[in-house]
Design a protein around this motif. Structure first.
Motif, PDB file in Angstrom:
ATOM      1  N   THR A  36      -4.558   8.744  -7.142  1.00 54.21           N
ATOM      2  CA  THR A  36      -3.258   8.086  -7.226  1.00 54.21           C
ATOM      3  C   THR A  36      -2.294   8.742  -6.237  1.00 54.21           C
ATOM      4  OG1 THR A  36      -2.734   9.566  -9.039  1.00 54.21           O
ATOM      5  CG2 THR A  36      -3.523   7.388  -9.629  1.00 54.21           C
ATOM      6  N   GLN A  57     -17.822   6.777  -4.173  1.00 49.63           N
ATOM      7  CA  GLN A  57     -16.827   5.722  -4.183  1.00 49.63           C
ATOM      8  C   GLN A  57     -15.565   6.168  -4.915  1.00 49.63           C
ATOM      9  OE1 GLN A  57     -17.186   2.184  -3.004  1.00 49.63           O
ATOM     10  NE2 GLN A  57     -14.998   2.589  -3.160  1.00 49.63           N
ATOM     11  N   LEU A  58     -14.420   6.076  -4.249  1.00 50.52           N
ATOM     12  CA  LEU A  58     -13.140   6.390  -4.869  1.00 50.52           C
ATOM     13  C   LEU A  58     -12.376   5.101  -5.158  1.00 50.52           C
ATOM     14  CD1 LEU A  58     -11.964   9.229  -2.458  1.00 50.52           C
ATOM     15  CD2 LEU A  58     -13.345   9.424  -4.522  1.00 50.52           C
ATOM     16  N   CYS A  59     -11.449   5.187  -6.135  1.00 51.20           N
ATOM     17  CA  CYS A  59     -10.466   4.126  -6.326  1.00 51.20           C
ATOM     18  C   CYS A  59      -9.127   4.648  -5.831  1.00 51.20           C
ATOM     19  CB  CYS A  59     -10.254   3.806  -7.799  1.00 51.20           C
ATOM     20  SG  CYS A  59     -11.548   2.878  -8.546  1.00 51.20           S
ATOM     21  N   PHE A  60      -8.498   3.928  -4.932  1.00 51.42           N
ATOM     22  CA  PHE A  60      -7.153   4.315  -4.517  1.00 51.42           C
ATOM     23  C   PHE A  60      -6.135   3.533  -5.323  1.00 51.42           C
ATOM     24  CE2 PHE A  60      -9.690   4.841  -0.568  1.00 51.42           C
ATOM     25  CZ  PHE A  60      -9.639   6.220  -0.530  1.00 51.42           C
ATOM     26  N   GLU A  61      -5.234   4.251  -5.972  1.00 53.32           N
ATOM     27  CA  GLU A  61      -4.142   3.560  -6.672  1.00 53.32           C
ATOM     28  C   GLU A  61      -2.840   3.993  -6.018  1.00 53.32           C
ATOM     29  OE1 GLU A  61      -4.161   3.311 -11.028  1.00 53.32           O
ATOM     30  OE2 GLU A  61      -2.063   3.935 -10.949  1.00 53.32           O
ATOM     31  N   LEU A 108      -6.377   5.830   4.957  1.00 55.49           N
ATOM     32  CA  LEU A 108      -7.350   5.734   3.859  1.00 55.49           C
ATOM     33  C   LEU A 108      -8.692   5.188   4.348  1.00 55.49           C
ATOM     34  CD1 LEU A 108      -5.304   4.550   0.747  1.00 55.49           C
ATOM     35  CD2 LEU A 108      -5.849   6.866   1.517  1.00 55.49           C
ATOM     36  N   SER A 109      -8.655   4.379   5.417  1.00 55.77           N
ATOM     37  CA  SER A 109      -9.912   3.865   5.978  1.00 55.77           C
ATOM     38  C   SER A 109     -10.784   5.003   6.510  1.00 55.77           C
ATOM     39  CB  SER A 109      -9.632   2.875   7.114  1.00 55.77           C
ATOM     40  OG  SER A 109      -9.051   1.708   6.619  1.00 55.77           O
ATOM     41  N   PHE A 136     -11.639  -2.698   2.004  1.00 55.67           N
ATOM     42  CA  PHE A 136     -11.575  -1.841   0.821  1.00 55.67           C
ATOM     43  C   PHE A 136     -12.148  -2.561  -0.404  1.00 55.67           C
ATOM     44  CE2 PHE A 136      -8.410   0.327   3.390  1.00 55.67           C
ATOM     45  CZ  PHE A 136      -8.647   1.663   3.095  1.00 55.67           C
ATOM     46  N   ARG A 167     -10.518   8.197  -9.497  1.00 49.95           N
ATOM     47  CA  ARG A 167      -9.276   7.527  -9.128  1.00 49.95           C
ATOM     48  C   ARG A 167      -8.361   8.514  -8.405  1.00 49.95           C
ATOM     49  NH1 ARG A 167      -6.949   3.061 -11.156  1.00 49.95           N
ATOM     50  NH2 ARG A 167      -8.566   2.919 -12.733  1.00 49.95           N
ATOM     51  N   PRO A 218     -15.580  -2.070 -11.705  1.00 52.92           N
ATOM     52  CA  PRO A 218     -14.818  -0.891 -12.104  1.00 52.92           C
ATOM     53  C   PRO A 218     -14.127  -0.179 -10.942  1.00 52.92           C
ATOM     54  CG  PRO A 218     -17.165  -0.389 -12.096  1.00 52.92           C
ATOM     55  CD  PRO A 218     -17.042  -1.842 -11.756  1.00 52.92           C
ATOM     56  N   VAL A 219     -14.585  -0.392  -9.706  1.00 47.84           N
ATOM     57  CA  VAL A 219     -13.913   0.251  -8.566  1.00 47.84           C
ATOM     58  C   VAL A 219     -12.764  -0.643  -8.136  1.00 47.84           C
ATOM     59  CG1 VAL A 219     -14.141   1.054  -6.191  1.00 47.84           C
ATOM     60  CG2 VAL A 219     -16.011   1.405  -7.816  1.00 47.84           C
ATOM     61  N   ARG A 220     -11.544  -0.239  -8.517  1.00 47.56           N
ATOM     62  CA  ARG A 220     -10.362  -1.054  -8.263  1.00 47.56           C
ATOM     63  C   ARG A 220      -9.352  -0.269  -7.454  1.00 47.56           C
ATOM     64  NH1 ARG A 220      -9.356  -4.893 -13.050  1.00 47.56           N
ATOM     65  NH2 ARG A 220     -11.513  -5.316 -13.584  1.00 47.56           N
ATOM     66  N   HIS A 221      -8.992  -0.797  -6.297  1.00 49.52           N
ATOM     67  CA  HIS A 221      -7.923  -0.190  -5.510  1.00 49.52           C
ATOM     68  C   HIS A 221      -6.631  -0.947  -5.782  1.00 49.52           C
ATOM     69  CE1 HIS A 221     -11.065   1.853  -3.323  1.00 49.52           C
ATOM     70  NE2 HIS A 221     -11.603   0.713  -2.955  1.00 49.52           N
ATOM     71  N   ALA A 222      -5.525  -0.231  -5.897  1.00 52.27           N
ATOM     72  CA  ALA A 222      -4.240  -0.898  -6.088  1.00 52.27           C
ATOM     73  C   ALA A 222      -3.341  -0.626  -4.894  1.00 52.27           C
ATOM     74  CB  ALA A 222      -3.579  -0.396  -7.370  1.00 52.27           C
ATOM     75  N   VAL A 223      -2.878  -1.704  -4.251  1.00 58.28           N
ATOM     76  CA  VAL A 223      -1.925  -1.594  -3.137  1.00 58.28           C
ATOM     77  C   VAL A 223      -0.761  -2.532  -3.440  1.00 58.28           C
ATOM     78  CG1 VAL A 223      -1.536  -1.926  -0.671  1.00 58.28           C
ATOM     79  CG2 VAL A 223      -3.710  -1.007  -1.454  1.00 58.28           C
ATOM     80  N   ARG A 251     -16.688   6.785   2.153  1.00 59.55           N
ATOM     81  CA  ARG A 251     -16.754   5.942   0.952  1.00 59.55           C
ATOM     82  C   ARG A 251     -17.847   6.376  -0.024  1.00 59.55           C
ATOM     83  NH1 ARG A 251     -14.543   0.118   3.108  1.00 59.55           N
ATOM     84  NH2 ARG A 251     -12.811   1.108   4.156  1.00 59.55           N
ATOM     85  N   PRO A 257     -15.298   5.350 -11.810  1.00 63.62           N
ATOM     86  CA  PRO A 257     -15.179   5.962 -10.485  1.00 63.62           C
ATOM     87  C   PRO A 257     -13.957   6.877 -10.424  1.00 63.62           C
ATOM     88  CG  PRO A 257     -14.452   3.681 -10.433  1.00 63.62           C
ATOM     89  CD  PRO A 257     -14.942   3.946 -11.825  1.00 63.62           C
ATOM     90  N   ALA A 276      -9.443  -4.923   5.773  1.00 64.58           N
ATOM     91  CA  ALA A 276     -10.036  -3.652   6.197  1.00 64.58           C
ATOM     92  C   ALA A 276     -11.294  -3.318   5.392  1.00 64.58           C
ATOM     93  CB  ALA A 276      -9.015  -2.524   6.063  1.00 64.58           C
TER      94      ALA A 276
END
Lengths: 300, 300
Positions: free
Chosen positions: A97, A121-125, A113-114, B239, A95, B220-225, A118, A93, B237
């Motif tokens: 950052t 599908q993105l990954c937020f890092e 970010l909400s 995510f 990403r 594989p869709v991983r968000h990092a907070v 979607r 997906p 929320a």
């Protein structure tokens, strides 16, 4: 300037920096360590610069960082292009950052970010860093965008004003009775225990100097709590006074668990959005959501 | 081994590491840069090791780190002794530096510090780090104590078990309906978007592998907070799903804003207190308060 850099060598340099050693990069790239070493050397000859310090782990030189940033942007472009062409064969997906300051992350940034659609599908890092240092992560190419206090564009980036975060000097009622009623605020605050985010947080000193000409800053008893929520909780628990984000301490101020010390003297920190100048739909969607939520919640 | 190291040289090495360059250390020590350089060289000859990498900023070698840790402990002892002798002429309050994991800091750690008597006045300087890495800060001498997941004593430190933090797999009700109702949990979780604290957070993967033999981990869709509060807020929320600390998500679980996914399958992370073996009254007071609060709030 970047034209004509052999991409294989550029990617090899990136792998060495990310993995830390020539051996680890070789394992990831499925080549021999000696091939890795030769590629980096060839790239150094071509650019006429030393690109890597051969420490453990290796570190890029200033010139090396420029090439590393280029390599990351390149990887990003390739990924976006594959995804737009429906070629995301790796199934990876997209990403996004972003470096963001702790107080924004604790208040308005997740709601922003909400707002991002979607699909796809993105990954937020997210990377948490002081707002005076988020631009540094952008410069190093570790993130694609940053919430920063710096209006000066990082090379290759665009800038957009988001609004300001307001900070108010506050303390618990107990703390006020114990430490701050025995003289003018400019004097008592220079002696009272004080909170800081970390050693480089000088917001409290700035406030005290603004109160009284010639003051050197806040007092010598300084507690450091390096999370946004922990900082406010420590002020409410009476460890020290501190500059709390208005947006975050609103409830505590309304219910009297925190007392504003000088309501007419806020400190306003302007925030900016900086991002790579890339034609990336994912990044554009995030930028738009961030701008909307900032307009709703930050001060103009 | 440490006997007979000339203390002036040791302090000079510490100043160089803390200030980053020979010039800056010289300014702080009020000597010439060449004197700084000579002292460091003399110390390297005496120990028979290279202690500093001459990078910008300089960095200690492994041997250098040992001497730096010794220097910090020495400085600490001197300060405590001065303070106990009533000699704190510098007026400097006693600083207690502690590395603590984000989830502890967000839940039980500040209440623990509130138990520490405020006379004499201490300064708490907290460093936030993953519980698998806090021991590293102790090893480097950057902190005097750490909340860590490692029961193996760092050289020169004592260890004490604190109890365990319990993590529960959880998601928002919306998220469950959207992603997790279409099959057994071991399969849906391996595809659904997932939250992580940062790239090295593998708690979610561990949980998925525990559910289903042979599973490779979360999707594989991983968000990092990278904040404890932000992580839980992002799960609430919608995510992604994530392993949330029971202590922190209690209210959200009770009010149904978070749904436990497998209540009978918690992950328990044991925590330990490690601290320098120093006869420091300040450190002893903090250790005692930490042990009491941990006994009250962590699981046995």
């Amino acid at each position: 300037m970047m034209i004509d850099l052999p991409l294989e060598q550029v990617r090899t340099l990136l792998a060495v920096v990310d993995e830390g050693t020539f051996d680890a990069a070789a394992a990831v790239l499925h080549v021999t360590p000696s091939a890795v070493s030769q590629r980096v050397k060839a790239l150094e000859q071509r650019t006429g610069r030393v690109l890597l310090l051969r420490t453990k782990p290796v570190r890029p030189t200033e010139s090396g960082e420029i090439v590393v940033r280029f390599a990351r942007q390149l990887a990003r472009l390739e990924r976006d292009t594959r995804s737009e062409l429906g070629m995301s064969g790796s199934g990876e997906p997209t990403r996004v950052t972003v470096a963001v300051n702790a107080d924004s992350l604790a208040t308005w940034f997740l709601p922003a970010l909400s707002r991002v659609p979607r699909d796809p599908q993105l990954c937020f890092e997210l990377h948490r860093e002081d707002e005076t240092r988020t631009a540094e992560l952008l410069r190093e190419g570790l993130v694609m965008a940053a919430v920063t206090s710096s209006p000066e564009a990082v090379t290759g980036c665009s800038v957009r004003a988001l609004g300001t975060m307001r900070y108010l000097a506050a303390a618990s009622p107990d703390f006020v009775a114990r430490h701050l009623e025995d003289g003018p605020l400019g004097e008592t605050l220079a002696r009272a225990p004080v909170m800081a985010f970390d050693r480089s947080d000088d917001l409290q000193d700035t406030f005290v100097r603004g109160l009284r000409r010639g003051a050197s800053g806040a007092g010598p008893v300084r507690h450091a709590v390096p999370t946004s929520e922990g900082f406010v909780a420590a002020v409410a628990a009476g460890f020290g006074w501190g500059m709390v984000p208005e947006a975050q301490a609103g409830d505590l101020l309304r219910t009297g668990r925190l007392v504003p010390l000088a309501p007419g003297r806020p400190l306003d920190v302007p925030l900016y959005w900086q991002q790579w100048k890339l034609d990336s739909p994912a990044l554009a969607a995030v930028a738009e959501a961030v701008a909307q939520e900032a307009a709703r919640t930050l001060r103009r």
